[in-house]
Design an enzyme around this catalytic site. Structure first.
Site, mmCIF file in Angstrom:
data_model
loop_
_atom_site.group_PDB
_atom_site.id
_atom_site.type_symbol
_atom_site.label_atom_id
_atom_site.label_comp_id
_atom_site.label_asym_id
_atom_site.label_seq_id
_atom_site.Cartn_x
_atom_site.Cartn_y
_atom_site.Cartn_z
ATOM 1 N N HIS A 17 35.211 37.273 45.662
ATOM 2 C CA HIS A 17 36.108 38.029 44.755
ATOM 3 C C HIS A 17 35.357 37.612 43.330
ATOM 4 O O HIS A 17 35.254 36.606 42.947
ATOM 5 C CB HIS A 17 37.543 37.637 44.906
ATOM 6 C CG HIS A 17 38.381 38.031 43.704
ATOM 7 N ND1 HIS A 17 38.148 39.282 43.287
ATOM 8 C CD2 HIS A 17 39.197 37.438 42.816
ATOM 9 C CE1 HIS A 17 39.223 39.480 42.202
ATOM 10 N NE2 HIS A 17 39.519 38.467 42.115
ATOM 11 N N ASN A 42 37.372 41.959 36.728
ATOM 12 C CA ASN A 42 38.045 41.403 37.977
ATOM 13 C C ASN A 42 38.934 42.921 38.253
ATOM 14 O O ASN A 42 39.731 43.131 37.364
ATOM 15 C CB ASN A 42 39.070 40.387 37.744
ATOM 16 C CG ASN A 42 40.151 39.963 38.963
ATOM 17 O OD1 ASN A 42 39.900 40.851 39.736
ATOM 18 N ND2 ASN A 42 40.927 38.912 38.702
ATOM 19 N N CYS A 51 43.877 40.231 45.499
ATOM 20 C CA CYS A 51 42.626 40.058 45.297
ATOM 21 C C CYS A 51 41.976 39.942 46.850
ATOM 22 O O CYS A 51 40.543 39.985 46.977
ATOM 23 C CB CYS A 51 41.881 39.229 44.283
ATOM 24 S SG CYS A 51 42.615 39.401 42.763
#
EC number: 2.3.1.180
Length: 326
Positions: free
Chosen positions: A251, A281, A112
């Site tokens: 993020h 996500n 990420c």
């Protein structure tokens, strides 16, 4: 020495929407359980779109937004955990699809944090070479590595791609980075462990665990600490007060992580841009998707000060201070 600025953004998400209510029909969960613990309402899941396709579509949008041609690009970096192939790289495949014949191309894997790492690598390469323009893409097809029987992880992830184009400019743009890794804690977020007994002398079929596995409590603790450290370090380097910063684009993992980080920084939650309610996500794609959405919505004006910050598997973390130039 020239400055480096963001001159264009783009993104792609699949049309296929998977709601919390749908997930409650395949695992023991509910819309209320997911919303209160993550902030996620729905996510996009690919229906045939592979990583190369999504990366390419986001690249095309970014090129158009930057008002350049593909053959103006000198560098393409793709951050992904989910390549369609080991060879050729996703970056080389995107190069082929868009016709960026002059670009040096390679992939990176930093989960990420991948988009932030890609920006830092690209800035270093642009500043120290003849290259002038770079395309950085975060692209993920996480639905193919999610365990759809694990309610703790399958509710979190989505598919998509986001892109940004960097260019040498005279304007103030990308200023300071802070990034790092903590491999000692890597076991808390894993995927794809290869079996040690797979050797050329055996005709065994390659076995591997394809699914994401996560220690949620440890990752939460790491994420809040890493976000706080990164933002404070960037403030120290830039001498920015958070009151000067228009947005922090983090993020998009979990709304609780963002809320706890805002409290630690003694700033309002609204300073953090969030769109995870719609996309979940998307790993390396989450920050560039959010950045492009903000650009399209007109939320960013020239000279606005923003901070991008990511964290993820590895464990990895990173952030960057940017003066917006579009």
């Amino acid at each position: 020495m020239s400055n480096i600025s963001v001159i264009g953004t783009g993104s792609y998400v699949p049309n296929n929407i998977i709601t919390n209510d749908f997930l409650s029909t395949i695992v023991d969960t509910s819309d209320e359980w997911i919303r209160t613990r993550t902030g996620i309402l729905e996510r996009r899941i690919s229906k045939g779109e592979n990583t190369i396709y999504m990366a390419t579509e986001s690249a095309k949008e970014a090129i158009k937004n930057a008002n350049i041609e593909a053959n103006d690009l000198d560098l393409i970096i793709v951050a992904t955990l989910t390549p369609d192939n080991f060879m050729p790289s996703t970056a080389c495949s995107v190069q082929k699809e868009i016709g960026a014949i002059n670009a040096l191309c390679f992939d990176i894997s930093a989960a990420c944090s991948g988009f932030i790492y890609g920006l830092e690598i690209a800035c270093s390469m642009l500043k120290n070479s003849f290259r002038n323009k770079a395309l950085i893409i975060g692209a993920e097809n996480l639905s193919k590595i999610v365990d759809w029987e694990d309610r703790n992880t399958c509710v979190l992830f989505g598919d998509g791609a986001g892109a940004a184009i960097l260019s040498k400019t005279k304007e103030e743009g990308i200023l300071e980075f802070h990034s790092g890794s903590n491999g000692l804690k890597g076991e808390h977020l894993t995927c794809g462990v290869l079996k040690a007994n797979n050797t050329p002398n055996k005709n065994d079929r390659l076995e591997k665990n394809n699914f994401i596995k996560m220690n949620g409590k440890e990752i939460f603790r790491f994420a809040v600490g890493a976000m706080n450290e990164t933002i404070c370090n960037i403030q120290e380097k830039t001498k920015w007060n958070l009151n000067e910063v228009k947005y922090i684009i983090s993020h998009q993992a979990n709304s609780r992580i963002i809320e706890y980080t805002a409290k630690k920084l003694n700033t309002e939650k609204d300073k953090f841009y969030m769109n995870l309610d719609k996309y979940g996500n998307t790993s390396a794609a989450s920050i560039p998707i959010a950045l492009d959405e903000m650009n399209k919505r007109g939320l960013l004006n020239k000279k606005d000060k923003i901070i991008l910050v990511g964290f993820g598997g590895g464990l990895t973390f990173g952030g960057v201070a940017i003066v917006w130039s579009i």
